[in-house]
Design an enzyme around this catalytic site. Sequence first.
Site, PDB file in Angstrom:
ATOM      1  N   MET A  17       0.808  -1.219   0.000  1.00 28.33           N
ATOM      2  CA  MET A  17       0.000   0.000   0.000  1.00 28.33           C
ATOM      3  C   MET A  17       0.844   1.273   0.000  1.00 28.33           C
ATOM      4  O   MET A  17       0.558   2.203  -0.752  1.00 28.33           O
ATOM      5  CB  MET A  17      -0.949   0.012   1.207  1.00 28.33           C
ATOM      6  CG  MET A  17      -2.095  -0.959   1.072  1.00 28.33           C
ATOM      7  SD  MET A  17      -3.089  -0.714  -0.411  1.00 28.33           S
ATOM      8  CE  MET A  17      -4.042   0.730   0.013  1.00 28.33           C
ATOM      9  N   SER A 123      -6.046  -1.225   8.206  1.00 28.67           N
ATOM     10  CA  SER A 123      -7.263  -1.824   7.652  1.00 28.67           C
ATOM     11  C   SER A 123      -8.373  -1.910   8.685  1.00 28.67           C
ATOM     12  O   SER A 123      -9.532  -2.130   8.319  1.00 28.67           O
ATOM     13  CB  SER A 123      -6.974  -3.244   7.164  1.00 28.67           C
ATOM     14  OG  SER A 123      -6.033  -3.238   6.147  1.00 28.67           O
ATOM     15  N   HIS A 146      -8.054   5.368   5.343  1.00 30.27           N
ATOM     16  CA  HIS A 146      -8.005   3.999   4.833  1.00 30.27           C
ATOM     17  C   HIS A 146      -8.234   3.969   3.324  1.00 30.27           C
ATOM     18  O   HIS A 146      -9.373   4.046   2.859  1.00 30.27           O
ATOM     19  CB  HIS A 146      -9.046   3.139   5.582  1.00 30.27           C
ATOM     20  CG  HIS A 146      -8.982   1.700   5.193  1.00 30.27           C
ATOM     21  ND1 HIS A 146     -10.065   0.860   5.258  1.00 30.27           N
ATOM     22  CD2 HIS A 146      -7.963   0.946   4.717  1.00 30.27           C
ATOM     23  CE1 HIS A 146      -9.705  -0.341   4.846  1.00 30.27           C
ATOM     24  NE2 HIS A 146      -8.437  -0.308   4.507  1.00 30.27           N
TER      25      HIS A 146
HETATM   26  P1  NAD Z   1       3.148  -4.910   3.459  1.00 20.60           P
HETATM   27  O1  NAD Z   1       3.372  -6.164   4.216  1.00 20.60           O
HETATM   28  O2  NAD Z   1       3.145  -4.961   1.988  1.00 20.60           O
HETATM   29  O3  NAD Z   1       4.228  -3.820   3.889  1.00 20.60           O
HETATM   30  C1  NAD Z   1       4.473  -3.541   5.212  1.00 20.60           C
HETATM   31  C2  NAD Z   1       5.694  -2.624   5.329  1.00 20.60           C
HETATM   32  O4  NAD Z   1       5.927  -2.438   6.731  1.00 20.60           O
HETATM   33  C3  NAD Z   1       6.968  -3.236   4.734  1.00 20.60           C
HETATM   34  O5  NAD Z   1       7.480  -2.339   3.785  1.00 20.60           O
HETATM   35  C4  NAD Z   1       7.877  -3.445   5.922  1.00 20.60           C
HETATM   36  O6  NAD Z   1       9.246  -3.182   5.653  1.00 20.60           O
HETATM   37  C5  NAD Z   1       7.318  -2.463   6.939  1.00 20.60           C
HETATM   38  N1  NAD Z   1       7.566  -2.913   8.311  1.00 20.60           N
HETATM   39  C6  NAD Z   1       7.509  -4.172   8.786  1.00 20.60           C
HETATM   40  N2  NAD Z   1       7.779  -4.181  10.100  1.00 20.60           N
HETATM   41  C7  NAD Z   1       8.002  -2.899  10.459  1.00 20.60           C
HETATM   42  C8  NAD Z   1       8.322  -2.273  11.682  1.00 20.60           C
HETATM   43  N3  NAD Z   1       8.449  -2.979  12.808  1.00 20.60           N
HETATM   44  N4  NAD Z   1       8.465  -0.928  11.700  1.00 20.60           N
HETATM   45  C9  NAD Z   1       8.327  -0.197  10.565  1.00 20.60           C
HETATM   46  N5  NAD Z   1       8.031  -0.749   9.369  1.00 20.60           N
HETATM   47  C10 NAD Z   1       7.868  -2.078   9.316  1.00 20.60           C
HETATM   48  O7  NAD Z   1       1.792  -4.300   4.027  1.00 20.60           O
HETATM   49  P2  NAD Z   1       0.656  -3.483   3.234  1.00 20.60           P
HETATM   50  O8  NAD Z   1      -0.234  -4.447   2.568  1.00 20.60           O
HETATM   51  O9  NAD Z   1       1.268  -2.374   2.466  1.00 20.60           O
HETATM   52  O10 NAD Z   1      -0.162  -2.894   4.468  1.00 20.60           O
HETATM   53  C11 NAD Z   1       0.252  -1.707   5.111  1.00 20.60           C
HETATM   54  C12 NAD Z   1      -0.924  -1.161   5.903  1.00 20.60           C
HETATM   55  O11 NAD Z   1      -2.004  -0.856   4.997  1.00 20.60           O
HETATM   56  C13 NAD Z   1      -1.489  -2.157   6.917  1.00 20.60           C
HETATM   57  O12 NAD Z   1      -1.945  -1.448   8.033  1.00 20.60           O
HETATM   58  C14 NAD Z   1      -2.640  -2.797   6.137  1.00 20.60           C
HETATM   59  O13 NAD Z   1      -3.624  -3.343   6.975  1.00 20.60           O
HETATM   60  C15 NAD Z   1      -3.164  -1.605   5.365  1.00 20.60           C
HETATM   61  N6  NAD Z   1      -3.905  -1.902   4.149  1.00 20.60           N
HETATM   62  C16 NAD Z   1      -3.523  -2.929   3.337  1.00 20.60           C
HETATM   63  C17 NAD Z   1      -4.243  -3.161   2.172  1.00 20.60           C
HETATM   64  C18 NAD Z   1      -3.858  -4.276   1.229  1.00 20.60           C
HETATM   65  O14 NAD Z   1      -4.649  -4.610   0.338  1.00 20.60           O
HETATM   66  N7  NAD Z   1      -2.681  -4.859   1.349  1.00 20.60           N
HETATM   67  C19 NAD Z   1      -5.342  -2.352   1.832  1.00 20.60           C
HETATM   68  C20 NAD Z   1      -5.683  -1.288   2.682  1.00 20.60           C
HETATM   69  C21 NAD Z   1      -4.963  -1.078   3.843  1.00 20.60           C
END
Ligand code: NAD
Length: 295
Positions: A17, A123, A146
Amino acid sequence: MSKFVVKHVAVLGAGVMGAQIAAHLANAGVPVTLFDLAAAEGDRNGIVKKALAGLKKLEPAPLAGAARIALITPANYDDHLDQLRSCDLVIEAIAERMDWKTALYERIAPHVAPGAIIASNTSGLSIDALANALPESLRDRFCGIHFFNPPRYMRLVEIIATSHTQASVLDQLETWLTSTLGKGVIRALDTPNFVANRIGVFSILAAMHHTARLGLAFDEVDALTGPKIGRPKSATYRTADVVGLDTLAHVVGTMEKNLPDDPWHRYFSLPAWLSALISKGALGQKTGAGVYRKQ
Ligand code: NAD
């Protein structure tokens, strides 16, 4: 209401995201500093740079042209937190873990510009609980923001207030999201997984449950739950791969933990085979293997 001018955004997290939100903003002409953890080896901004390179593999690529790419500055938390001072808006999009998010908030808080808005792309974790990790001086400018995946196509953005959020913060964000990014904004209450994910995750889990019960194949279920029912492209299992199986598991966990008495509770568990994929690191599109492409 005073006009909220967004000259520069910090996006924290260059995952599925964060990288796409940064690209979406750059395409709208908004400069972004995109942060992630410092890489253990080589270029310390390597995690962000790899994520930006990975955007090119998405079809069609979400980042249009060199001029747009130049609007995104890669950064890491060890070396560049001082750059937060020049950001009017900080969007946190790191992994869906309350403990990791709150630890990061404690770390960034001393560097956030006075008057900046801080918002989490969670999320469905409690926005109020996240706010408690911030000092009181920043809490009234914090809320949920969001975006949906993929952010360049999904118009919906939910914004979520805490008991501390100034009303003007939501008004300013809504105006900016609508006018700059063309989003359709709804204001959701701070309930587990808010509105769209509460419905969406339930529908994914129910479809998974019935896949096993009826002995169907994944692609049969996707054929039934895709364009035929009005979803443009993705469906149950493809959506799970695009979202990330670990992220889906965290979002399901939010329901399991916070809604123990919900009548639909029997659906709030991931199939064992899906948990096994996660344990192997097959997390969906972001790792190149998931439900559809096994390792
Ligand atoms: P992802 O797993 O693709 O990426 C997570 C990122 O967090 C990585 O780049 C990682 O390096 C970083 N990270 C991991 N541990 C960490 C730490 N301790 N401190 C700082 N950074 C750290 O996740 P995503 O899918 O991009 O989701 C990110 C957020 O967006 C979440 O809260 C998720 O619920 C939300 N979200 C996801 C989606 C989806 O479809 N994937 C949609 C809407 C919202």
